[in-house]
Design an enzyme around this catalytic site. Sequence first.
Site, PDB file in Angstrom:
ATOM      1  N   CYS A   2      -9.426  -5.301  18.493  1.00 14.37           N
ATOM      2  CA  CYS A   2      -9.181  -4.791  19.832  1.00 14.37           C
ATOM      3  C   CYS A   2      -8.224  -3.610  19.828  1.00 14.37           C
ATOM      4  O   CYS A   2      -7.264  -3.564  19.073  1.00 14.37           O
ATOM      5  CB  CYS A   2      -8.603  -5.901  20.692  1.00 14.37           C
ATOM      6  SG  CYS A   2      -9.684  -7.323  20.797  1.00 14.37           S
ATOM      7  N   ARG A  27     -11.193   0.807  13.552  1.00 13.07           N
ATOM      8  CA  ARG A  27     -10.773  -0.587  13.422  1.00 13.07           C
ATOM      9  C   ARG A  27     -11.917  -1.568  13.673  1.00 13.07           C
ATOM     10  O   ARG A  27     -11.784  -2.746  13.408  1.00 13.07           O
ATOM     11  CB  ARG A  27      -9.639  -0.890  14.407  1.00 13.07           C
ATOM     12  CG  ARG A  27      -8.394  -0.109  14.087  1.00 13.07           C
ATOM     13  CD  ARG A  27      -7.249  -0.530  14.953  1.00 13.07           C
ATOM     14  NE  ARG A  27      -6.044   0.180  14.576  1.00 13.07           N
ATOM     15  CZ  ARG A  27      -5.226  -0.197  13.605  1.00 13.07           C
ATOM     16  NH1 ARG A  27      -5.468  -1.280  12.930  1.00 13.07           N
ATOM     17  NH2 ARG A  27      -4.163   0.511  13.323  1.00 13.07           N
ATOM     18  N   TRP A  74     -13.086  -6.878  20.236  1.00  6.79           N
ATOM     19  CA  TRP A  74     -13.709  -7.574  19.099  1.00  6.79           C
ATOM     20  C   TRP A  74     -13.727  -9.024  19.546  1.00  6.79           C
ATOM     21  O   TRP A  74     -12.681  -9.636  19.708  1.00  6.79           O
ATOM     22  CB  TRP A  74     -12.846  -7.350  17.855  1.00  6.79           C
ATOM     23  CG  TRP A  74     -13.395  -7.896  16.590  1.00  6.79           C
ATOM     24  CD1 TRP A  74     -12.927  -8.961  15.886  1.00  6.79           C
ATOM     25  CD2 TRP A  74     -14.492  -7.377  15.843  1.00  6.79           C
ATOM     26  NE1 TRP A  74     -13.675  -9.136  14.754  1.00  6.79           N
ATOM     27  CE2 TRP A  74     -14.641  -8.186  14.702  1.00  6.79           C
ATOM     28  CE3 TRP A  74     -15.384  -6.308  16.037  1.00  6.79           C
ATOM     29  CZ2 TRP A  74     -15.630  -7.957  13.751  1.00  6.79           C
ATOM     30  CZ3 TRP A  74     -16.360  -6.089  15.084  1.00  6.79           C
ATOM     31  CH2 TRP A  74     -16.470  -6.906  13.955  1.00  6.79           C
ATOM     32  N   ASN A 100      -5.005  -7.895  24.161  1.00  8.02           N
ATOM     33  CA  ASN A 100      -5.198  -8.232  22.745  1.00  8.02           C
ATOM     34  C   ASN A 100      -4.499  -9.553  22.472  1.00  8.02           C
ATOM     35  O   ASN A 100      -3.353  -9.722  22.887  1.00  8.02           O
ATOM     36  CB  ASN A 100      -4.555  -7.177  21.829  1.00  8.02           C
ATOM     37  CG  ASN A 100      -5.307  -5.866  21.847  1.00  8.02           C
ATOM     38  OD1 ASN A 100      -6.411  -5.804  22.363  1.00  8.02           O
ATOM     39  ND2 ASN A 100      -4.696  -4.845  21.298  1.00  8.02           N
ATOM     40  N   GLY A 101      -5.152 -10.437  21.742  1.00  7.47           N
ATOM     41  CA  GLY A 101      -4.505 -11.709  21.390  1.00  7.47           C
ATOM     42  C   GLY A 101      -5.381 -12.882  21.796  1.00  7.47           C
ATOM     43  O   GLY A 101      -6.503 -12.702  22.273  1.00  7.47           O
ATOM     44  N   GLU A 486       1.369 -16.570  -5.714  1.00  9.81           N
ATOM     45  CA  GLU A 486       1.267 -15.344  -4.924  1.00  9.81           C
ATOM     46  C   GLU A 486       2.651 -14.738  -4.671  1.00  9.81           C
ATOM     47  O   GLU A 486       2.839 -13.524  -4.773  1.00  9.81           O
ATOM     48  CB  GLU A 486       0.532 -15.639  -3.604  1.00  9.81           C
ATOM     49  CG  GLU A 486       0.375 -14.460  -2.671  1.00  9.81           C
ATOM     50  CD  GLU A 486      -0.324 -13.249  -3.280  1.00  9.81           C
ATOM     51  OE1 GLU A 486      -0.895 -13.354  -4.373  1.00  9.81           O
ATOM     52  OE2 GLU A 486      -0.249 -12.172  -2.662  1.00  9.81           O
ATOM     53  N   LYS A 490       3.837 -11.040  -5.961  1.00  6.48           N
ATOM     54  CA  LYS A 490       4.345 -10.006  -5.053  1.00  6.48           C
ATOM     55  C   LYS A 490       5.656  -9.450  -5.591  1.00  6.48           C
ATOM     56  O   LYS A 490       5.874  -8.247  -5.605  1.00  6.48           O
ATOM     57  CB  LYS A 490       4.583 -10.555  -3.630  1.00  6.48           C
ATOM     58  CG  LYS A 490       3.352 -10.835  -2.810  1.00  6.48           C
ATOM     59  CD  LYS A 490       2.647  -9.621  -2.266  1.00  6.48           C
ATOM     60  CE  LYS A 490       1.573  -9.114  -3.161  1.00  6.48           C
ATOM     61  NZ  LYS A 490       0.322  -9.754  -3.292  1.00  6.48           N
ATOM     62  N   GLU A 493       5.081  -7.300  -8.889  1.00  2.59           N
ATOM     63  CA  GLU A 493       4.382  -6.026  -8.855  1.00  2.59           C
ATOM     64  C   GLU A 493       5.131  -4.937  -8.108  1.00  2.59           C
ATOM     65  O   GLU A 493       4.979  -3.766  -8.440  1.00  2.59           O
ATOM     66  CB  GLU A 493       2.939  -6.176  -8.335  1.00  2.59           C
ATOM     67  CG  GLU A 493       2.793  -6.620  -6.905  1.00  2.59           C
ATOM     68  CD  GLU A 493       1.330  -6.727  -6.476  1.00  2.59           C
ATOM     69  OE1 GLU A 493       0.464  -6.064  -7.046  1.00  2.59           O
ATOM     70  OE2 GLU A 493       1.064  -7.495  -5.534  1.00  2.59           O
ATOM     71  N   HIS A 509       7.667 -30.555 -18.046  1.00  7.45           N
ATOM     72  CA  HIS A 509       6.937 -30.367 -19.304  1.00  7.45           C
ATOM     73  C   HIS A 509       7.346 -29.079 -20.020  1.00  7.45           C
ATOM     74  O   HIS A 509       6.632 -28.616 -20.900  1.00  7.45           O
ATOM     75  CB  HIS A 509       5.429 -30.369 -19.023  1.00  7.45           C
ATOM     76  CG  HIS A 509       4.976 -31.649 -18.398  1.00  7.45           C
ATOM     77  ND1 HIS A 509       4.958 -32.844 -19.084  1.00  7.45           N
ATOM     78  CD2 HIS A 509       4.587 -31.944 -17.122  1.00  7.45           C
ATOM     79  CE1 HIS A 509       4.542 -33.812 -18.268  1.00  7.45           C
ATOM     80  NE2 HIS A 509       4.314 -33.281 -17.074  1.00  7.45           N
ATOM     81  N   LYS A 608      -4.843   0.485  -6.309  1.00  8.06           N
ATOM     82  CA  LYS A 608      -5.329  -0.361  -5.217  1.00  8.06           C
ATOM     83  C   LYS A 608      -6.674  -0.974  -5.566  1.00  8.06           C
ATOM     84  O   LYS A 608      -6.990  -2.086  -5.187  1.00  8.06           O
ATOM     85  CB  LYS A 608      -5.427   0.476  -3.934  1.00  8.06           C
ATOM     86  CG  LYS A 608      -5.777  -0.328  -2.694  1.00  8.06           C
ATOM     87  CD  LYS A 608      -4.683  -1.324  -2.347  1.00  8.06           C
ATOM     88  CE  LYS A 608      -5.039  -2.251  -1.232  1.00  8.06           C
ATOM     89  NZ  LYS A 608      -4.208  -3.463  -1.226  1.00  8.06           N
TER      90      LYS A 608
HETATM   91  O1  M6R Z   1      -9.575  -5.527  -4.611  1.00 10.49           O
HETATM   92  P1  M6R Z   1      -9.389  -6.920  -5.138  1.00 10.49           P
HETATM   93  O2  M6R Z   1      -9.007  -7.899  -4.104  1.00 10.49           O
HETATM   94  O3  M6R Z   1     -10.594  -7.373  -5.923  1.00 10.49           O
HETATM   95  O4  M6R Z   1      -8.203  -6.792  -6.173  1.00 10.49           O
HETATM   96  C1  M6R Z   1      -7.825  -7.850  -6.975  1.00 10.49           C
HETATM   97  C2  M6R Z   1      -6.463  -7.595  -7.578  1.00 10.49           C
HETATM   98  O5  M6R Z   1      -6.475  -6.424  -8.335  1.00 10.49           O
HETATM   99  C3  M6R Z   1      -5.390  -7.471  -6.501  1.00 10.49           C
HETATM  100  O6  M6R Z   1      -5.331  -8.616  -5.709  1.00 10.49           O
HETATM  101  C4  M6R Z   1      -4.008  -7.236  -7.123  1.00 10.49           C
HETATM  102  O7  M6R Z   1      -3.599  -8.391  -7.787  1.00 10.49           O
HETATM  103  C5  M6R Z   1      -3.030  -6.814  -6.043  1.00 10.49           C
HETATM  104  N1  M6R Z   1      -2.240  -5.730  -6.478  1.00 10.49           N
HETATM  105  C6  M6R Z   1      -2.139  -7.928  -5.601  1.00 10.49           C
HETATM  106  O8  M6R Z   1      -1.203  -7.545  -4.680  1.00 10.49           O
END
Ligand code: M6R
Length: 613
Positions: A2, A27, A74, A100-101, A486, A490, A493, A509, A608
């Site tokens: 939206c 969007r 949407w 929106n919402g 995860e 984060k 990276e 272990h 990316k």
């Molecule tokens: O485009 P994808 O979701 O297939 O990418 C997979 C990974 O390369 C991606 O999730 C990567 O681990 C990111 N940098 C995580 O933040």
Amino acid sequence: MCGIVGYIGDRDATPIILNGLKRLEYRGYDSAGLAVIQDGKIEIRRDAGKLAQLSTLVNDQPVCGHIGIGHTRWATHGAPSARNAHPHLGTTGKVVVVHNGIVENFLELREELADEGVAFNSDTDSEILVHLIERYIGGGNGLVEGVRLALKDIKGAHGLVVMSSDEPDKIVAARIGNAGGVVVGFGEGEMFIASDVPAILEHTRKTIFLESSQMAVLKKDGVAVQTLDGKRVESPIHSISWDPVAAEKGEYRHFMQKEIHEQVRALTDTLAGRVDFEKGQIRLPELNLTPEFSKRVEKIIITACGTAAHAGMVGKTLIERIARIPVEVDIASEFRYREPLVNENTVVLAISQSGETADTLAAMEEARHRGAVVWSIVNAIGSQAMRLADGQISMQTGPEIGVASTKAFTAPLVDLYMLAVLLGELRGTLPAEERRKLVSDLRLIPDLVGKCLNREKEVQQVARAMKDVKNMLYLGRGINMPIAYEGALKLKEISYIHAEAYPAGEMKHGPIALVDQDMPVLAIAPRDPWYEKMLSQIEQAKARGGNVLVVSTEGDERATKLADHTFWVTETPWMLSPVITVVPLQLFAYHIASYRGLDVDQPRNLAKSVTVE
Ligand code: M6R
């Protein structure tokens, strides 16, 4: 997804609104409309389909005035159709709303309003708002007070813009929670309002952003901002950069931060058109899933890389619990080389934000070659992974720019939950009552994420205290175990801090040998079925001198007593809890990297889209 645009000034509002909506077209949306006050009367033009259809409608039945609001929709409640498109007009014909919402308590409110004699003209939850506002206008209350009181009745996260033909000198806007932004733009003798900066950039660079629980009253020569309690607020003026990249970041310093905040809207859009809250059912039409095939599936293999694989790990618990189908999670770069055992009753489900990850595409091809049915959950529309799949669920997050994936992690969590519910229904493993409850829980999610975002300052303080650590250990169990992975990814990276994640039960272990005062331990311990087990892990870490950080449910004193730092999350149905517990970890990593002065959006050595093996 939206979008909202509004205008008040001396020019004709119609072309300004149409152009603004056009800037939000990327969007995605399924219907569009606008309302303009012409000769003292509200005129509405709206239709299903694209903006070109709305423009044709406006050409055939022109509408012209100096104040107006527009919307691209949407669908969440009710099909994409002209009657469900915004704006929504009240019974008096004098008040009109774009929104929106998700109104979380829409079923109760609709019943209540119907008992008061209100007749509804759409299937949307948004229409509730205009009737509530009308309920409160009158008896000395004007539009501003009517909006303020109506907002007290609704639950959830919202952005809305309202006007009334009785008060044609003003537009009233409000933001509650984080259902996307509300930005006000200043012109010379004219004012603009929008859900997103690009919609108004051709007119102005001078803006203010509404915070949660704030309202704005726009007149052509300025704006007054107040809280929902009626207290006047001085909002800081932001000057949007002429650099298009900086402009797109709007009020945020980095795309990653913006995308973390966009999760509320991305999740609202994820539910759009797929969840029937009234029937308590899920629809995933792009999956081409039949009851016969659902019953035939013997195994699902989720294949993905990085963050997407962590989403898959959560999906394993959900699908196994709800649909009773065995699920394996295979890192895509491994799957393709291990001669996987699949047949025509196996689904190989690839998850990928970019849809172009070489390893994931190769895994899909390998699966196809071996006779499996291939599905995908992908964000990038038209990508290879979308085209390779027999059936797919498209993530509805909009483009993700930051290399560290955030909104493209939480969206597939919800997609997998919906998939599990749909499979459970089609296979007969999910009793109807339970299904209705699981579906109903979904409506809470955008707002719960918004509540985590409201605690960003607290997370930022912890990040400041921890910014110089050298190592961290992340622990989780059950459905929140992948969130430990995860969270650690984060941190690694974008801040380049060594972080490891373990299922908490594995500590004894080996990894517990690492714990001392120089090894902070971050434990994810919401009130889920693994809560007690997590508490004992936290005690063990504490007993060894560890600096303990805990993701904990609000009001949980047992976990917090043991913690040096706490990230609070609001109580959430456990199967959806990973969508919530990951948010403070995203913010924590973001602020640590930011304090360390690193290139958050483009961390070293990473891309990316990983299109090479
Ligand atoms: O485009 P994808 O979701 O297939 O990418 C997979 C990974 O390369 C991606 O999730 C990567 O681990 C990111 N940098 C995580 O933040």
